[in-house]
Enzyme design. Sequence first.
Site, PDB file in Angstrom:
ATOM      1  CB  CYS A 106       4.097  -3.145  -7.972  1.00  0.00           C
ATOM      2  SG  CYS A 106       3.294  -3.731  -9.448  1.00  0.00           S
ATOM      3  CG  HIS A 124      -8.356  26.169 -10.213  1.00  0.00           C
ATOM      4  ND1 HIS A 124      -8.375  27.127  -9.443  1.00  0.00           N
ATOM      5  CD2 HIS A 124      -8.260  25.156  -9.612  1.00  0.00           C
ATOM      6  CE1 HIS A 124      -8.450  26.577  -8.052  1.00  0.00           C
ATOM      7  NE2 HIS A 124      -7.989  25.386  -8.209  1.00  0.00           N
ATOM      8  CB  CYS A 134     -17.185  18.429 -13.113  1.00  0.00           C
ATOM      9  SG  CYS A 134     -16.118  19.985 -13.800  1.00  0.00           S
ATOM     10  CB  CYS A 160     -23.484  33.734  -2.006  1.00  0.00           C
ATOM     11  SG  CYS A 160     -23.882  32.047  -2.467  1.00  0.00           S
TER      12      CYS A 160
HETATM   13 ZN    ZN Z   1      -8.404  24.118  -6.581  1.00  0.00          ZN
HETATM   14 ZN    ZN Z   2       1.083  -3.506  -8.906  1.00  0.00          ZN
HETATM   15 ZN    ZN Z   3     -22.596  31.306  -4.222  1.00  0.00          ZN
END
Ligand code: ZN
Ligand code: ZN
Ligand code: ZN
Length: 248
Positions: free
Chosen positions: A22, A85, A62, A52
């Site tokens: 909190c 990633h 996503c 590009c």
């Molecule tokens: Zn990233």
């Molecule tokens: Zn809280």
């Molecule tokens: Zn591209």
Amino acid sequence: MYGTISFFSFQCSLSYHAPASCDIMRNWFKKCRDDSETANYISANTKDCPKCKVCIEKNGGCNHMSCFSCNHHFCWMCIGDWKTHENNYYECSKYRGQPQSQLETIQSRAREALKKYLHYFERWDNHQRSLKLEEQTRAKLLEKIEQNINAQNGTYIDWQYLEKAADSLAKARYTLMYTYPYAYYQEDTVVRNLFENIQAQLEVEIENLSYQIERSTTHNRGDIENQRHIVERRRQTLLLKYFPKSNS
Ligand SMILES: [Zn+2]
Ligand SMILES: [Zn+2]
Ligand SMILES: [Zn+2]
């Protein structure tokens, strides 16, 4: 304002914003309010493909993007190549600032403080946007499931896995959002580095699940169910370790 979750409508309860406490959330909302001017420019839902340069609109939650023109895979958050990633290489969520000892002037300390805040704020804000976009994806999926059932293409039991996957995704993305204020206020660098490793492991799998759900016609049921379990396990691991009081 900085999104839908305002300080005033914020319901405070321990499990609501786990792993952040909190106090963390009170400070975070105050900070976001005080710094809303600086953070206002981060609202773009279009960016250029880093390869590009074609303009890409983000219409799904996503953050693993693939360019419709040149098929380059990149990260929406940092514009880096998605290859950097994957799994153990996932660094995008982690903040690597300059150590205090190297910051000699007041100005350089202020610059570093702003950089640090923006790193966490951008990610907090972006996951909040993803949550909303994935809610739209979920609604479209439910429509599609209904159409399939009406067309005698399977029963609800056959399609339920998609709804379950979308629900797990929302739950995990929500937890992920709150890991950013938590990490921002974690002063101990050793603790923060450990936390950010577990956070990164959750984040990469969330993006993988979101990616598969958005392309559910080309990913089969087994893949998606498997990915949902991975995401659920990682969310549980993080909460058990950093927020043992929460139980959901
Ligand atoms: Zn990233
Ligand atoms: Zn809280
Ligand atoms: Zn591209």
